[in-house]
Design an enzyme around this catalytic site. Structure first.
Site, PDB file in Angstrom:
ATOM      1  N   LYS A  28      10.652  -1.049   6.994  1.00 17.61           N
ATOM      2  CA  LYS A  28      11.092  -0.855   5.612  1.00 17.61           C
ATOM      3  C   LYS A  28      12.490  -0.216   5.524  1.00 17.61           C
ATOM      4  CE  LYS A  28       6.479  -0.263   3.678  1.00 17.61           C
ATOM      5  NZ  LYS A  28       5.607   0.806   3.097  1.00 17.61           N
ATOM      6  N   TYR A  34       3.681  -7.226  -3.070  1.00 16.78           N
ATOM      7  CA  TYR A  34       2.833  -6.065  -3.367  1.00 16.78           C
ATOM      8  C   TYR A  34       1.947  -6.289  -4.587  1.00 16.78           C
ATOM      9  CZ  TYR A  34       4.855  -2.841   0.095  1.00 16.78           C
ATOM     10  OH  TYR A  34       5.210  -2.195   1.251  1.00 16.78           O
ATOM     11  N   ASN A  36       7.505   5.227   4.103  1.00 14.52           N
ATOM     12  CA  ASN A  36       6.693   5.408   5.310  1.00 14.52           C
ATOM     13  C   ASN A  36       7.018   4.402   6.419  1.00 14.52           C
ATOM     14  OD1 ASN A  36       5.535   3.231   4.098  1.00 14.52           O
ATOM     15  ND2 ASN A  36       3.459   4.021   4.077  1.00 14.52           N
ATOM     16  N   HIS A  67       5.160  -1.504   7.095  1.00 21.17           N
ATOM     17  CA  HIS A  67       4.038  -2.109   6.383  1.00 21.17           C
ATOM     18  C   HIS A  67       3.393  -3.104   7.321  1.00 21.17           C
ATOM     19  CE1 HIS A  67       1.727  -4.484   3.460  1.00 21.17           C
ATOM     20  NE2 HIS A  67       2.160  -5.518   4.151  1.00 21.17           N
ATOM     21  N   GLU A  85       0.326 -13.101   3.389  1.00 18.28           N
ATOM     22  CA  GLU A  85       1.664 -12.518   3.581  1.00 18.28           C
ATOM     23  C   GLU A  85       2.527 -13.373   4.514  1.00 18.28           C
ATOM     24  OE1 GLU A  85       1.001  -8.438   4.722  1.00 18.28           O
ATOM     25  OE2 GLU A  85       0.139  -7.923   2.781  1.00 18.28           O
TER      26      GLU A  85
HETATM   27  P1  CMP Z   1       2.271  -0.082   2.518  1.00 19.06           P
HETATM   28  O1  CMP Z   1       1.381  -0.053   3.706  1.00 19.06           O
HETATM   29  O2  CMP Z   1       3.471  -0.960   2.563  1.00 19.06           O
HETATM   30  O3  CMP Z   1       1.407  -0.470   1.237  1.00 19.06           O
HETATM   31  C1  CMP Z   1       1.739  -0.053  -0.056  1.00 19.06           C
HETATM   32  C2  CMP Z   1       2.837   0.966  -0.092  1.00 19.06           C
HETATM   33  O4  CMP Z   1       2.894   1.741  -1.259  1.00 19.06           O
HETATM   34  C3  CMP Z   1       2.607   1.988   1.012  1.00 19.06           C
HETATM   35  O5  CMP Z   1       2.802   1.420   2.259  1.00 19.06           O
HETATM   36  C4  CMP Z   1       3.563   3.072   0.588  1.00 19.06           C
HETATM   37  O6  CMP Z   1       4.919   2.721   0.866  1.00 19.06           O
HETATM   38  C5  CMP Z   1       3.354   3.028  -0.906  1.00 19.06           C
HETATM   39  N1  CMP Z   1       2.308   3.990  -1.331  1.00 19.06           N
HETATM   40  C6  CMP Z   1       0.993   3.951  -1.087  1.00 19.06           C
HETATM   41  N2  CMP Z   1       0.350   4.975  -1.657  1.00 19.06           N
HETATM   42  C7  CMP Z   1       1.294   5.694  -2.282  1.00 19.06           C
HETATM   43  C8  CMP Z   1       1.259   6.855  -3.063  1.00 19.06           C
HETATM   44  N3  CMP Z   1       0.112   7.503  -3.321  1.00 19.06           N
HETATM   45  N4  CMP Z   1       2.421   7.306  -3.561  1.00 19.06           N
HETATM   46  C9  CMP Z   1       3.573   6.646  -3.322  1.00 19.06           C
HETATM   47  N5  CMP Z   1       3.679   5.509  -2.584  1.00 19.06           N
HETATM   48  C10 CMP Z   1       2.540   5.047  -2.065  1.00 19.06           C
END
Ligand code: CMP
Length: 134
Positions: free
Chosen positions: A9, A49, A112, A115, A126
């Protein structure tokens, strides 16, 4: 053999972590089948998403994932989906196991770093939208 769609990301690409993150996957026995770097549109981010539409963090997630280039790739291996989820670690880096990508590199629960598809069905969906020729 299974395949999963994995994204490195924007927060990780911005910090020059592409190589370090791919190394962790390769060291876990996974193979990169296809890969590209791209800054995605808001429309494409919303498609990717779509299961999170309506959640409190949806709008900020779309802003973040479109703010700069990301790396999209397809990884292949035995039990790839489970292996990658384990290697990535928990969504919240504070809860991720030692040695996982998110524990090593993620900034917080939203920025984070990676993904990955969370099931065989989501991997199919996906991979189909990101790499329709595979
Ligand atoms: P990802 O695994 O890409 O799937 C959805 C994404 O939303 C996740 O990683 C984070 O980047 C984001 N995300 C998930 N939960 C939260 C949360 N509680 N607050 C903010 N961002 C979130």
């Amino acid at each position: 053999m299974e395949r999963s769609l994995v994204l490195i990301k924007p927060d990780a690409v911005e910090r020059n972590l592409i190589g370090s993150i791919i190394q962790v996957y390769e060291d876990s026995g996974l193979k990169v089948i296809d890969i590209r770097i791209e800054q995605i549109t808001e429309e494409f981010a919303k498609l990717h998403y779509k299961e999170h539409e309506g959640k409190s963090f949806f709008e900020s997630l779309i802003k973040y994932i479109t703010r700069s280039p990301l790396v999209a790739m397809v990884l292949e291996g035995e039990n790839a989906i489970e292996v990658i989820r384990h290697v990535n670690g928990a969504t919240d880096p504070n809860k991720a196991e030692e040695g996982t990508i998110r524990r090593l590199f993620a900034l917080n629960k939203s920025e984070n770093s990676v993904h990955a598809s969370d099931s065989i069905e989501s991997a199919k969906r996906e991979i189909n939208i990101w790499f329709p020729n595979l």
